[in-house]
Write an enzyme that holds these catalytic residues in place. Structure first.
Site, short mmCIF file in Angstrom:
data_model
loop_
_atom_site.label_atom_id
_atom_site.label_comp_id
_atom_site.label_asym_id
_atom_site.label_seq_id
_atom_site.Cartn_x
_atom_site.Cartn_y
_atom_site.Cartn_z
CE LYS A 62 27.30 -15.90 7.48
NZ LYS A 62 26.23 -14.21 7.88
CB SER A 108 27.65 -13.05 4.20
OG SER A 108 27.72 -12.22 5.71
CB SER A 161 24.37 -11.37 6.12
OG SER A 161 25.24 -10.56 4.67
#
Lengths: 95, 492
Positions: B79, B159, B183
């Site tokens: 990420k 996210s 997330s």
């Protein structure tokens, strides 16, 4: 809780964020809605409750007070928007 | 373009590598090909193919010498909230324009130390603030899943939506995510993948771009429960650079996968039966309970009375911490600088242009609730309610060993939906946010399809530091659900 545009302007100045007029208008509406929504917390009786600041009871580990890293000016400065030698160049601060 | 190699699980690939039936270079090249063929998903902000192949070659050389790490040769995605040395790190924001960190986050450093291969940096909501991946400055991520027979773009959740999409589309064997209010778990549910948020303090936060420091936690995302356990074994552990990381032994989490559940008590919180919950979610939850009963568990109803206050509590605490954390983006030392007439003017111009709408919204809320005259009414009040929520779980765990809930109140929704109503968007996280407020470990496991043919997830919540029970229960759900659906278009 209704937030007016003057309040948004004051918060935005505190947060150092420039908003356009349209953004300020939109923020007043959105923030008012969000604050209305969070107001439901007033229903919870918290008179005898201590605020929870740290969720896991982890005691910090102590170490010797010595320099463990550093002396790498190139690493520190390599992402600088503007530099001069080993210094960051910033807008004039003192008039 | 997926291949036999990209459809392996992480554990399966490790076996093939160890039997020398496969090289790390072959495995990595297959994933780089798949990434190149799936760019319309926008799952990656930065691909690092040269670095990946060099790491894979080094892995093959290590294996030839007999020096093999626990994840040697496994291609992973990261990420883009984790700082990676010399590799562009954006946090999905314009304000970090061009930022190449001179250091590596602890979590990713541990992965590379274990022999894993870095494929690239995945897209995310800006500063991890979002539940749809629509707030990224680098454009939205597309969920590899669509409704059967339709081509309409759906969100992958957020996210960690880029990581979830990359795992689901077989572009990597696993990925890192971060979870502040759901997330990791909500995008895992939306993409038919597995994602775990560990106990707060289990993984070091050092080198991860901070959002809300008392809630943020890094965790693994992969296609199976075992794969997540293997990843957590590597990324967990004490780090002197993060004073909130716990100096506790790291168990062999993968040993918990397949463990007997006989006699385990599973709590079902009655307050999670929220108004307007779709029937399909309710049915999935009941199916999950039945599977665990069949596995020898005792199901008990528990009460978490302050559940409904978790979201409003979160939307005070998280923005407050974010407004403080994001104060560092001032355009002076790194990232974007928009020149103004004075120092203050430069700050305002830089932050006005550098932050997107959702980030501005949250920084403004956070600034407001921390400002003079409102601090007690909002921020301290929220911290007090947070204790009530955490205490609910403590009391709940007196009656059970793990808790079963749905992960999200719906399946993946259309790109662009809920964008005009922040509160409706926040409601996505109704089942995941309480867990962050209490600091507990929780996993999302794909458990079935919605009536529309989209993946749905079940969440297992554990006691602090008891990821092992979470993995054990999740593995039983995984095995009973036998979720073997592929995103449409990836079917063989």
């Amino acid at each position: 809780m209704s937030i007016d545009q003057a309040t948004v302007a004051r918060i935005a100045a505190l947060a150092r964020i420039r908003l356009t007029d349209a953004q300020r208008e939109a923020a007043a509406v959105e923030l008012s809605r969000i604050l209305d929504w969070v107001a439901q917390l007033d229903e919870v009786d918290t008179s005898a409750v201590e605020p929870l600041r740290s969720v896991m009871p982890i005691s910090p580990t102590l170490r010797e007070d010595i320099v463990s890293d550093g002396g790498r000016p190139e690493d520190v400065l390599r992402n600088a928007p503007q530099r001069s030698g080993d210094y960051f160049v910033v807008p004039k601060v003192v008039e | 373009m997926t291949s036999e190699l990209t459809r392996l699980t992480l554990s399966g690939a490790l076996e093939r590598l160890s039997r020398r039936e496969l090289s790390a270079v072959e495995l990595t090249a297959a994933h780089l090909d798949a990434m190149a063929a799936a760019r319309e998903l926008n799952a990656f902000i930065t691909e690092t193919p040269d670095c990946a192949l060099a790491m894979a070659e080094a892995s093959d050389a290590r294996r030839a010498r007999g020096e093999v790490g626990p994840l040697d040769g496994i291609p992973l995605a990261v990420k883009d909230l984790f700082c990676t040395s010399d590799v562009l790190t954006t946090a999905g924001s314009r304000i970090l324009d061009g930022f190449r960190p001179p250091y590596e986050s602890t979590v990713t450093a541990r992965l590379w130390q274990a022999g894993a291969v870095c494929l690239g940096k995945t897209n995310l909501d800006e500063f991890a603030m979002g539940s749809s991946n629509m707030t990224s400055a680098f454009g939205p991520v597309r969920n590899p899943w669509t409704r059967p027979g339709e081509n309409e773009a759906l969100v992958p959740g957020g996210s960690s939506g880029g990581s979830a999409a990359a795992v689901a589309a077989r572009l990597c064997l696993g990925a890192t995510g971060t979870d502040t209010g759901g997330s990791i778990r909500q995008p895992a549910a939306f993409t038919g993948t597995v994602g775990l948020k560990p106990t707060y303090g289990r993984c070091s936060r050092w080198g991860i771009v901070a959002f809300a420091s008392s809630l943020d936690q890094a965790g693994p995302m992969a296609r199976t429960v075992r794969d997540c356990a293997l990843l957590l074994e590597v990324i967990a552990g004490y780090d002197p650079k993060d004073s909130t990381s716990a100096d506790l032994p790291v168990p062999r989490f993968s040993a918990a996968v397949g463990r007997s559940l006989a006699g385990l008590r599973i709590g079902v919180p009655r307050e999670y039966r929220v108004d307007g919950m779709p029937d399909e979610i309710e049915r999935l939850w009941q199916a999950g309970a039945a599977w665990l009963r069949d596995a020898g568990c005792e199901l008990v109803e528990i009460s978490l009375p302050h559940t409904r206050y978790a979201l409003p509590t979160y939307y005070i605490i998280a923005p407050a911490e974010a407004s403080s954390n994001l104060a560092r983006y001032d355009g002076m030392r790194y990232g974007l600088r928009v020149q103004g007439d004075s120092l203050t003017d430069t700050y305002m111009a830089t932050r006005g242009e550098g932050f997107g709408a959702e980030v501005k919204r949250r920084v403004l809320i956070g600034t407001y609730v921390l400002s003079a005259g409102y601090y007690d009414a909002y921020y301290l009040k929220a911290q007090r309610v947070r204790r009530r929520i955490a205490d609910d779980f403590t009391q709940g765990f007196e009656h059970c060993d793990a808790i079963l809930t749905p992960t999200a109140p719906s399946a993946a929704f259309r790109a662009g939906e809920k964008m005009d109503d922040p509160v409706a968007m926040y409601l996505n996280d109704v089942f995941t946010v309480p867990v962050n407020l209490a600091g507990l470990p929780a996993i999302s496991v794909p458990a079935g399809l919605s009536d529309d043919g989209l993946p749905l997830g079940l969440q297992v919540i554990g006691r602090p530091w008891d990821e092992e029970t979470v993995f054990a229960v999740a593995a039983a759900l995984e095995s009973a659900a036998a979720f073997d659906h592929l995103p449409y278009g990836l079917e063989a």
